[in-house]
Scaffold this motif. Structure first.
Motif, PDB file in Angstrom:
ATOM      1  N   SER A  33      -2.181   0.347  -3.544  1.00 47.49           N
ATOM      2  CA  SER A  33      -2.951   0.946  -2.465  1.00 47.49           C
ATOM      3  C   SER A  33      -2.039   1.835  -1.641  1.00 47.49           C
ATOM      4  O   SER A  33      -0.829   1.630  -1.579  1.00 47.49           O
ATOM      5  CB  SER A  33      -3.579  -0.134  -1.571  1.00 47.49           C
ATOM      6  N   VAL A  34      -2.633   2.851  -1.031  1.00 44.88           N
ATOM      7  CA  VAL A  34      -1.890   3.766  -0.172  1.00 44.88           C
ATOM      8  C   VAL A  34      -1.538   3.059   1.124  1.00 44.88           C
ATOM      9  O   VAL A  34      -2.351   2.325   1.696  1.00 44.88           O
ATOM     10  CB  VAL A  34      -2.728   5.033   0.104  1.00 44.88           C
ATOM     11  N   ARG A  35      -0.325   3.293   1.598  1.00 45.86           N
ATOM     12  CA  ARG A  35       0.104   2.747   2.886  1.00 45.86           C
ATOM     13  C   ARG A  35      -0.054   3.803   3.982  1.00 45.86           C
ATOM     14  O   ARG A  35      -0.266   4.978   3.706  1.00 45.86           O
ATOM     15  CB  ARG A  35       1.540   2.259   2.782  1.00 45.86           C
ATOM     16  N   GLY A  36       0.096   3.367   5.218  1.00 42.91           N
ATOM     17  CA  GLY A  36      -0.282   4.223   6.337  1.00 42.91           C
ATOM     18  C   GLY A  36       0.736   5.252   6.793  1.00 42.91           C
ATOM     19  O   GLY A  36       0.423   6.071   7.664  1.00 42.91           O
ATOM     20  N   ASP A  59      -6.918   6.402  -1.480  1.00 40.02           N
ATOM     21  CA  ASP A  59      -7.171   5.459  -2.580  1.00 40.02           C
ATOM     22  C   ASP A  59      -8.360   5.928  -3.412  1.00 40.02           C
ATOM     23  O   ASP A  59      -8.330   5.899  -4.649  1.00 40.02           O
ATOM     24  CB  ASP A  59      -7.455   4.060  -2.035  1.00 40.02           C
ATOM     25  N   MET A  82      -5.944   5.954   4.485  1.00 38.45           N
ATOM     26  CA  MET A  82      -5.574   5.070   3.375  1.00 38.45           C
ATOM     27  C   MET A  82      -6.742   4.878   2.405  1.00 38.45           C
ATOM     28  O   MET A  82      -6.578   4.983   1.184  1.00 38.45           O
ATOM     29  CB  MET A  82      -5.108   3.720   3.933  1.00 38.45           C
TER      30      MET A  82
END
Length: 229
Positions: A138-141, A213, A209
């Motif tokens: 998952s993409v982080r912030g 994703d 995020m």
């Protein structure tokens, strides 16, 4: 020195690999101009400089002269890999996985001419589709912080087809393979406005995020699997 190194990597890549690059969405005139942020999604290998083989020399020059690249401190700390990483951009900033002084040092390096290259997922995907610890990717912030620091310009989202068929963690690279990218240009100011509409500043980072994703899962080309037999 950095430009020469990157240009060499580009033409070595063109010699040994085929590059399947296509644009998605609305493609602006001169899409490689005014890029301030590059978000590389579907991170699968430290061999990803091979993707330089399909970009124009103007992009390589921008990376050498104004590139800012965050890299995990455990990667830059490796003897050989760490030395190579020092030559992939104008500023290579070693960061931890925490929001600490290393992250604020990275943000401090961003000026009006900078082009930041970031792997928003923050870790590599293994062949089972999960990270090293068995967690979903998952993409982080952190990329949201960078957008707010820049405020305007273009973001290039590079959706990778993966490199497990070329070089998987712990393995040796294979040559004469096809590497795949899907490319999308997004206006940063317009994107910030869009992500702010639902919940404002309080939800901005989570919205970014979730959106990245979603885009990754939709646009990333099929990941070739390496043959184990």
């Amino acid at each position: 020195m950095v430009f020469s190194m990157l240009l060499t990597l580009k033409y070595v890549s063109r010699l040994f690999y085929r590059h399947d690059y296509r644009w998605v969405g609305d493609v602006p005139r001169k899409p490689w101009k005014n890029i301030r942020l590059v978000a590389f999604l579907n991170h699968t290998s430290l061999f990803e400089p091979v993707f330089l083989g399909g970009v124009p020399n103007s992009f390589v020059w921008r990376l050498a002269a104004h590139g800012v690249v965050p890299a995990a401190d455990k990667t830059t700390g490796r003897p050989l890999v760490g030395m190579i990483f020092k030559f992939v951009a104008h500023h290579v900033v070693a960061i931890t996985r925490e929001r600490d002084h290393t992250w604020f040092e990275l943000l401090h390096k961003i000026d009006p001419h900078s082009m930041v290259i970031i792997l928003p997922e923050g870790r590599m995907k293994r062949e089972n589709g999960l990270d090293l610890h068995g967690n979903p990717m998952s993409v982080r912030g952190g990329i949201a912080d960078i957008m707010l620091a820049m405020k305007q310009g273009r973001m290039l989202i590079a959706y990778s087809g993966g490199l497990h068929h070329v070089q998987f963690p712990g393995g040796f690279p294979r040559i004469f393979k096809t590497v795949r990218l899907r490319l999308e240009i997004v206006d940063i100011a317009a994107y910030i406005d869009e992500m702010m509409r639902n919940g404002g500043a309080d939800q901005f980072k989570k919205n970014v995020m979730r959106d990245l994703d979603r885009r990754r899962d939709f646009y990333c080309p099929e990941v070739p699997l390496r043959k184990t037999a």
